[in-house]
Design a protein around this motif. Structure first.
Motif, PDB file in Angstrom:
ATOM      1  N   UNK A  43       7.904 -14.119  -2.417  1.00  9.70           N
ATOM      2  CA  UNK A  43       7.696 -12.718  -2.049  1.00  9.70           C
ATOM      3  C   UNK A  43       6.230 -12.334  -2.226  1.00  9.70           C
ATOM      4  N   UNK A  44       5.823 -11.310  -1.502  1.00  8.77           N
ATOM      5  CA  UNK A  44       4.489 -10.721  -1.667  1.00  8.77           C
ATOM      6  C   UNK A  44       4.372 -10.134  -3.070  1.00  8.77           C
ATOM      7  N   UNK A  45       3.169 -10.179  -3.646  1.00  5.05           N
ATOM      8  CA  UNK A  45       2.901  -9.535  -4.933  1.00  5.05           C
ATOM      9  C   UNK A  45       2.090  -8.272  -4.667  1.00  5.05           C
ATOM     10  N   UNK A  46       2.581  -7.149  -5.179  1.00  6.04           N
ATOM     11  CA  UNK A  46       1.867  -5.879  -5.053  1.00  6.04           C
ATOM     12  C   UNK A  46       1.307  -5.518  -6.419  1.00  6.04           C
ATOM     13  N   UNK A  47      -0.016  -5.291  -6.498  1.00 10.07           N
ATOM     14  CA  UNK A  47      -0.605  -5.006  -7.804  1.00 10.07           C
ATOM     15  C   UNK A  47      -1.932  -4.288  -7.648  1.00 10.07           C
ATOM     16  N   UNK A  48      -2.298  -3.535  -8.707  1.00  9.80           N
ATOM     17  CA  UNK A  48      -3.581  -2.841  -8.718  1.00  9.80           C
ATOM     18  C   UNK A  48      -4.640  -3.584  -9.517  1.00  9.80           C
ATOM     19  N   UNK A  49      -4.293  -4.693 -10.148  1.00 12.02           N
ATOM     20  CA  UNK A  49      -5.272  -5.386 -10.990  1.00 12.02           C
ATOM     21  C   UNK A  49      -6.352  -6.014 -10.117  1.00 12.02           C
TER      22      UNK A  49
ATOM     23  N   UNK B  33      -5.097 -11.567  -1.208  1.00  6.72           N
ATOM     24  CA  UNK B  33      -3.739 -11.254  -0.764  1.00  6.72           C
ATOM     25  C   UNK B  33      -2.738 -12.200  -1.430  1.00  6.72           C
ATOM     26  N   UNK B  34      -2.158 -11.784  -2.574  1.00  6.21           N
ATOM     27  CA  UNK B  34      -1.311 -12.692  -3.351  1.00  6.21           C
ATOM     28  C   UNK B  34       0.153 -12.719  -2.899  1.00  6.21           C
ATOM     29  N   UNK B  35       0.766 -13.887  -3.067  1.00  8.97           N
ATOM     30  CA  UNK B  35       2.215 -14.003  -2.974  1.00  8.97           C
ATOM     31  C   UNK B  35       2.691 -14.934  -4.080  1.00  8.97           C
ATOM     32  N   UNK B  36       3.981 -14.900  -4.371  1.00 13.23           N
ATOM     33  CA  UNK B  36       4.509 -15.651  -5.505  1.00 13.23           C
ATOM     34  C   UNK B  36       5.586 -16.629  -5.056  1.00 13.23           C
ATOM     35  N   UNK B  37       5.639 -17.732  -5.760  1.00 15.98           N
ATOM     36  CA  UNK B  37       6.691 -18.729  -5.572  1.00 15.98           C
ATOM     37  C   UNK B  37       7.322 -18.967  -6.940  1.00 15.98           C
TER      38      UNK B  37
ATOM     39  N   UNK C 210       2.503 -15.245   6.968  1.00 15.94           N
ATOM     40  CA  UNK C 210       2.862 -16.511   7.604  1.00 15.94           C
ATOM     41  C   UNK C 210       3.434 -17.486   6.590  1.00 15.94           C
ATOM     42  N   UNK C 211       2.798 -17.593   5.426  1.00 19.47           N
ATOM     43  CA  UNK C 211       3.283 -18.502   4.381  1.00 19.47           C
ATOM     44  C   UNK C 211       4.588 -18.011   3.782  1.00 19.47           C
ATOM     45  N   UNK C 212       4.692 -16.705   3.541  1.00 25.48           N
ATOM     46  CA  UNK C 212       5.922 -16.155   2.958  1.00 25.48           C
ATOM     47  C   UNK C 212       7.098 -16.389   3.891  1.00 25.48           C
ATOM     48  N   UNK C 213       6.898 -16.113   5.189  1.00 27.57           N
ATOM     49  CA  UNK C 213       7.985 -16.315   6.154  1.00 27.57           C
ATOM     50  C   UNK C 213       8.419 -17.778   6.203  1.00 27.57           C
ATOM     51  N   UNK C 214       7.431 -18.693   6.249  1.00 31.32           N
ATOM     52  CA  UNK C 214       7.751 -20.123   6.350  1.00 31.32           C
ATOM     53  C   UNK C 214       8.495 -20.608   5.111  1.00 31.32           C
ATOM     54  N   UNK C 215       8.052 -20.171   3.928  1.00 27.39           N
ATOM     55  CA  UNK C 215       8.703 -20.587   2.687  1.00 27.39           C
ATOM     56  C   UNK C 215      10.104 -19.993   2.570  1.00 27.39           C
TER      57      UNK C 215
END
Length: 609
Positions: A64-70, A78-82, A101-106
């Protein structure tokens, strides 16, 4: 046989901090996703790639995408997590398109895994989750995880509420469905079922061909529609007869649906007055063939490319509200039967027409786009009464637009109770705190980020409903949203905006649209869609986090158009978290297809709560 490579790209990774005392660092790695594993390598000049990590796809539990203010110290922002086994891998992409693109593929590669029910939408930092402040790294997530971008099936309806419909209707299964409860009925793709009860909004009761009855989710079925029952369809009328009938009716937007000369095909014939080279308007009838497009096993119908529908009634309903490339939107059904559309409209108007003696006006509370706005009372209920300036629109247009708005009902839309025909009044629910723009300015410095996010969520909920109803707002902006006594934000003025014409709504080319809120395709081609509403919603979010500032306030309309052509966008407001601004940027993609749907925006905003 070697596994097939799906994606390969240079990204950054954050150290996984397998121990609380582990140092935090960011390193450039070459990531390779194949059909079996996700691997990342160190690339040292002049040397072979060195494998630094490998995750078997079967072990992945969440992507999933990571949403953060840090602040993000590496070059890619543009972070995402596995999430896998007991660890979280944070990966950073150079832009949002790459990340998606990476999130969808994973997600696609791991869709059959044993996935999380909930996940953490923010980072694990310094011994705690930033999203929920839990200090245990293996703590259950705080946000529902929807790996397909869609929420889970709704709860099963109460059997006691079921009742038989008066007429037998048929639905077709869009996909297979395996029941979770004994009261549910299995669905088999493409098979037909009879509707027993359709009173529940999310689950219907149906009967299969063997007589078995049970509940099924509405998202898995589509009603089989027989167009012969619609008054706009005339099976046997010829092209010449249709033209003569439309010319005789002489109403802009008059239309007939008839059989095409191609077997099994349909044609929509439309009447409109078209401007000639001398500036005068001349009557014209145009004929549009309903075209068919196969999307896998699914058949779609369309008149204008990119506006695809599951059946012809849906197509007609959409174009009754939106021209979308046609000579006119479909405004008046014309039929050889005596009961034509105008008479039908008169009958319908009885349901929502309010007599002027039922209405009491108490005080003027503002000036709207169409005229003055009054506080009033109708049947002892406090209401807002919007007057319509003389000459602003015809009574026929007025009733037509009111009929559209009366059909739309949602908790995040300002409810239209009815209309007064003489003089022209619209009677709405009363919203104590007025328009959102004024509310934001009055509350400047007093609203928290949670308050602002809630406002954006309210509007996105209403727009998901309009999007699902194939309805385009055309003028989504803070000025067209109202705030209730308990600070709920609701969308207003849907349906009437096509009649507005003033400086704010006029481009340097003379076209009418809200320039500073409009997508590039609206400015260039007057091409409206739900995706142009998404662009406007991005600007509305900017207004919220700017506490009511006017977007591009120091730029003229012509300068704004020039800026957009250069790819420039509104800057992040001071109070806006980076995670929310990324959603704005996503909404402002140049190509409409690159923008998210309102359903996806609502999901992403919900994860930020």
């Amino acid at each position: 046989m070697y596994p097939r490579v799906i994606l390969k790209e240079t990204l950054y990774k954050k150290s996984q901090q397998k121990r609380r005392t582990s140092p935090c660092n960011y390193k450039e790695r070459i990531f390779v996703l194949n059909t079996q594993e996700l691997t990342y390598f160190e690339n040292r000049p002049g040397k072979k790639l060195t494998q630094k990590g490998c995750i078997e796809l079967s072990h992945i539990k969440c992507v999933e995408i990571v949403r953060s203010d840090v602040p993000i110290p590496c070059e890619y922002k543009y972070p995402f997590q596995v999430a896998h086994d007991s660890y979280y891998l944070y990966v950073f992409a150079p832009n949002n398109d790459c990340r998606l693109k990476w999130v969808r593929a994973l997600k696609e590669a791991t869709q059959n895994n044993n996935l999380f029910m909930k996940y953490h939408p923010d980072f694990w930092v310094e011994g705690k989750w930033r999203c929920c402040h839990q200090s245990e790294k293996q703590a259950a997530g705080c946000c529902e995880y929807y790996p397909n971008g869609a929420k889970p099936l709704p709860p099963t309806p109460d059997p006691s509420r079921r009742s038989s419909d008066s007429e037998e209707r048929i639905v077709v299964a869009l996909k297979n469905f395996t029941p979770d409860e004994e009261s549910d009925l299995p669905l088999h793709k493409d098979e037909e079922y009879f509707i027993v009860d359709s009173s529940e909004p999310n689950w219907w009761t149906v009967r299969d061909k063997n007589g078995h009855v049970g509940s099924v989710p509405c998202i898995y079925i589509a009603e089989k529609v027989d167009i012969k029952k619609f008054e706009w369809y005339d099976k046997d009328i010829t092209r010449t007869e249709a033209e003569n009938l439309l010319l005789e009716e002489n109403k802009d937007g008059g239309f007939i649906v008839r059989d095409s000369k191609h077997a099994g095909g349909y044609t929509v014939s439309i009447f409109a007055r078209v401007s000639g080279s001398d500036g005068n308007k001349y009557p014209q009838v145009k004929h549009y063939q309903v075209r068919v497009k196969k999307d896998g096993e699914v058949t779609k119908y369309y008149l204008a490319e990119k506006y695809l529908f599951s059946n012809i009634p849906e197509l007609i309903r959409y174009h009754q509200h939106n021209a979308a490339g046609l000579i006119s939107r479909l405004r008046h059904c014309v039929s050889r039967n005596a009961q034509n559309s105008s008479k039908t409209n008169e009958l319908n108007s009885e349901k929502w027409e309010i007599h002027s003696d039922e209405l009491t006006l108490s005080e003027e509370v503002g000036s709207g786009q169409f005229g003055l706005v009054w506080r009033g009372f109708w049947n002892k209920r406090q209401v807002a009464v919007k007057t319509v300036r003389e000459g602003f629109m015809s009574e026929e247009e007025f009733k037509e637009e009111a009929d559209v708005m009366m059909q739309l009902s949602h908790s995040k839309l300002v409810q239209l109770f009815g209309v007064v025909a003489q003089p022209l009044y619209l009677v709405f629910e009363f919203m104590e705190n007025g328009c959102l723009t004024d509310f934001l300015r009055a509350k400047k410095g007093k609203l928290s980020q949670e308050d602002m996010l809630k406002m954006c969520l309210d509007v996105s909920e209403g727009m998901v409903y309009l999007e699902g109803s194939n309805f385009i707002h055309r003028d989504l902006a803070a000025r067209n949203c109202l705030v209730s006594e308990d600070h709920v934000v609701k969308i207003s003025d849907f349906g009437m905006t096509r009649f507005v014409l003033d400086d704010q709504y006029t481009s340097s080319y003379g076209s009418k649209f809200p320039v500073k809120w409009s997508a590039p395709e609206v400015i260039r081609f007057s091409k409206y869609s739900s995706k142009s509403d998404v662009w406007s919603f991005g600007v509305l979010m900017w207004e919220v986090y700017s506490e009511g500032r006017t977007p591009h306030d120091k730029r003229s309309n012509a300068e704004v158009v020039e800026d957009l052509n250069k790819g420039l966008r509104l800057q992040r407001p001071r109070l806006c978290p980076q995670s929310v601004y990324e959603l704005m940027e996503w909404s402002w993609k140049e190509k409409p297809d690159d923008r998210p749907s309102f359903a996806l925006l609502l999901h992403q905003l919900s994860c930020l709560e």
